[in-house]
Design an enzyme around this catalytic site. Structure first.
Site, PDB file in Angstrom:
ATOM      1  N   ASP A  67       0.825  -1.213   0.000  1.00  0.00           N
ATOM      2  CA  ASP A  67       0.000   0.000   0.000  1.00  0.00           C
ATOM      3  C   ASP A  67       0.860   1.264   0.000  1.00  0.00           C
ATOM      4  O   ASP A  67       2.083   1.196   0.120  1.00  0.00           O
ATOM      5  CB  ASP A  67      -0.988  -0.006   1.187  1.00  0.00           C
ATOM      6  CG  ASP A  67      -0.319  -0.276   2.531  1.00  0.00           C
ATOM      7  OD1 ASP A  67       0.920  -0.307   2.595  1.00  0.00           O
ATOM      8  OD2 ASP A  67      -1.047  -0.461   3.523  1.00  0.00           O
ATOM      9  N   ASN A 136      -7.222  -2.437  14.256  1.00  0.00           N
ATOM     10  CA  ASN A 136      -8.635  -2.721  13.962  1.00  0.00           C
ATOM     11  C   ASN A 136      -8.786  -3.899  12.991  1.00  0.00           C
ATOM     12  O   ASN A 136      -9.882  -4.172  12.514  1.00  0.00           O
ATOM     13  CB  ASN A 136      -9.321  -1.468  13.395  1.00  0.00           C
ATOM     14  CG  ASN A 136      -8.749  -1.049  12.038  1.00  0.00           C
ATOM     15  OD1 ASN A 136      -7.824  -1.667  11.517  1.00  0.00           O
ATOM     16  ND2 ASN A 136      -9.300   0.011  11.472  1.00  0.00           N
ATOM     17  N   HIS A 138      -7.141  -4.235  10.028  1.00  0.00           N
ATOM     18  CA  HIS A 138      -6.890  -3.961   8.611  1.00  0.00           C
ATOM     19  C   HIS A 138      -5.595  -4.626   8.151  1.00  0.00           C
ATOM     20  O   HIS A 138      -4.676  -4.839   8.938  1.00  0.00           O
ATOM     21  CB  HIS A 138      -6.928  -2.468   8.286  1.00  0.00           C
ATOM     22  CG  HIS A 138      -5.767  -1.654   8.755  1.00  0.00           C
ATOM     23  ND1 HIS A 138      -5.919  -0.440   9.382  1.00  0.00           N
ATOM     24  CD2 HIS A 138      -4.428  -1.842   8.687  1.00  0.00           C
ATOM     25  CE1 HIS A 138      -4.736   0.068   9.673  1.00  0.00           C
ATOM     26  NE2 HIS A 138      -3.807  -0.774   9.264  1.00  0.00           N
ATOM     27  N   GLU A 143      -9.726  -1.646   5.219  1.00  0.00           N
ATOM     28  CA  GLU A 143     -10.290  -1.326   6.527  1.00  0.00           C
ATOM     29  C   GLU A 143     -11.557  -2.133   6.783  1.00  0.00           C
ATOM     30  O   GLU A 143     -12.256  -2.514   5.839  1.00  0.00           O
ATOM     31  CB  GLU A 143     -10.647   0.166   6.576  1.00  0.00           C
ATOM     32  CG  GLU A 143      -9.464   1.123   6.408  1.00  0.00           C
ATOM     33  CD  GLU A 143      -8.723   1.383   7.725  1.00  0.00           C
ATOM     34  OE1 GLU A 143      -8.666   0.485   8.593  1.00  0.00           O
ATOM     35  OE2 GLU A 143      -8.203   2.515   7.865  1.00  0.00           O
TER      36      GLU A 143
HETATM   37  C1  GLP Z   1      -0.712   0.661   8.478  1.00  0.00           C
HETATM   38  C2  GLP Z   1      -0.434   0.179   7.047  1.00  0.00           C
HETATM   39  C3  GLP Z   1      -0.292  -1.313   6.961  1.00  0.00           C
HETATM   40  C4  GLP Z   1       0.461  -1.818   8.170  1.00  0.00           C
HETATM   41  C5  GLP Z   1      -0.399  -1.631   9.390  1.00  0.00           C
HETATM   42  C6  GLP Z   1       0.290  -1.984  10.698  1.00  0.00           C
HETATM   43  O1  GLP Z   1      -1.769   1.593   8.526  1.00  0.00           O
HETATM   44  N1  GLP Z   1      -1.377   0.614   6.060  1.00  0.00           N
HETATM   45  O2  GLP Z   1       0.373  -1.641   5.752  1.00  0.00           O
HETATM   46  O3  GLP Z   1       0.736  -3.197   8.017  1.00  0.00           O
HETATM   47  O4  GLP Z   1      -0.982  -0.338   9.446  1.00  0.00           O
HETATM   48  O5  GLP Z   1       1.265  -1.048  11.029  1.00  0.00           O
HETATM   49  P1  GLP Z   1       2.313  -1.260  12.175  1.00  0.00           P
HETATM   50  O6  GLP Z   1       3.219  -2.358  11.731  1.00  0.00           O
HETATM   51  O7  GLP Z   1       3.036   0.049  12.285  1.00  0.00           O
HETATM   52  O8  GLP Z   1       1.558  -1.622  13.408  1.00  0.00           O
END
Ligand code: GLP
Length: 244
Positions: A67, A136, A138, A143
């Site tokens: 993403d 959450n 995702h 989402e």
């Molecule tokens: C973000 C990204 C994801 C990521 C997730 C977890 O918003 N869009 O690609 O895997 O949330 O992030 P983190 O590893 O910082 O907890």
């Protein structure tokens, strides 16, 4: 889903780095899907170490990032592209033409989403995709919602997701873009292997819902339970609420 629990986040990252290095040794032109976020930083560090020790050669590897944030100029320090450059791309011998991210600066994001999906298909699909998980549930920017989108698409970020992404915006979540481009659940589920990487007590509750809870679009990561070759790589803290 196969579950592998390690004593620490570092041990989990090293296990996954070894497994990716092994996959590249077997298949040098591996097509790899990779995430941004705090979770994979240890993985990228471990991959860079293995590259420096000549234990992994990325020359023929293709990377597609899962993403990207929308509306920032290309190369802006807060883009996932800049993050990937800092943590991985600049330290290993990946070829620039084979490292891909959705371009969040395009005027026509829907066209960009279609282009990105086609590029993944043209590369033969993802061999392995590594995913983090949002608090959450995702994955990428898919989402929780009443319905999910299969292909790469424009996604509206939940306020909590914008807060979680605030760090590179001097901690001000209102500066975080409202939209992102993300691979869809179908893009992810078509990967030949899916790896869910999670660490820390803050992820324990959602990890349990994703792995042991009902399969629901309200927890997008729970759809990974449908994948025939999915593995969750966890540290003890993130696995702390699993029943089994
Ligand atoms: C973000 C990204 C994801 C990521 C997730 C977890 O918003 N869009 O690609 O895997 O949330 O992030 P983190 O590893 O910082 O907890």
């Amino acid at each position: 889903m196969q579950i592998v629990v390690h004593a620490s986040a570092t041990a989990a990252a090293e296990f996954l780095a070894d497994s990716i290095a092994g996959a590249i040794a077997k298949q040098p032109a591996l097509v790899l899907g990779l995430p941004a976020g705090r979770t994979p930083i240890g993985l990228y560090r471990a991959l860079v170490e293995r590259h420096r020790a000549k234990r992994v050669d990325f020359r023929q590897v293709t990377v597609f990032n899962v993403d990207e944030l929308m509306g920032l100029p290309l190369g802006h320090t807060a883009t996932y592209g800049a993050f990937m450059t800092r943590h991985l791309f600049q330290h290993v011998n990946l070829v620039k033409e084979r490292t891909h991210l959705p371009d969040g600066s395009r005027n026509d994001p829907d066209a960009e989403a279609r282009r990105y999906e086609s590029a993944i298909v043209a590369a033969g699909g993802l061999d392995v995709v590594v995913l983090g998980i949002g608090a959450n549930g995702h994955v990428g920017f898919n989402e929780p919602a009443a319905s999910l989108t299969a292909e790469t698409h424009v996604a509206r970020l939940h306020p909590g997701t914008r807060r979680a992404n605030a760090e590179p915006f001097r901690g001000d979540w209102r500066r975080v873009p409202r939209h992102g481009l993300t691979m869809g659940m179908g893009t992810l589920l078509r990967a030949r292997q899916v790896v869910l990487l999670a660490a820390g007590t803050g992820k324990a509750r959602i990890v349990r819902r994703a792995i042991e809870g009902p399969i629901t679009t309200r927890v997008p990561a729970s759809l990974l339970q449908l994948h025939p070759n999915a593995i969750a790589v966890l540290d003890r803290a993130a696995a702390g609420k699993l029943r089994k």
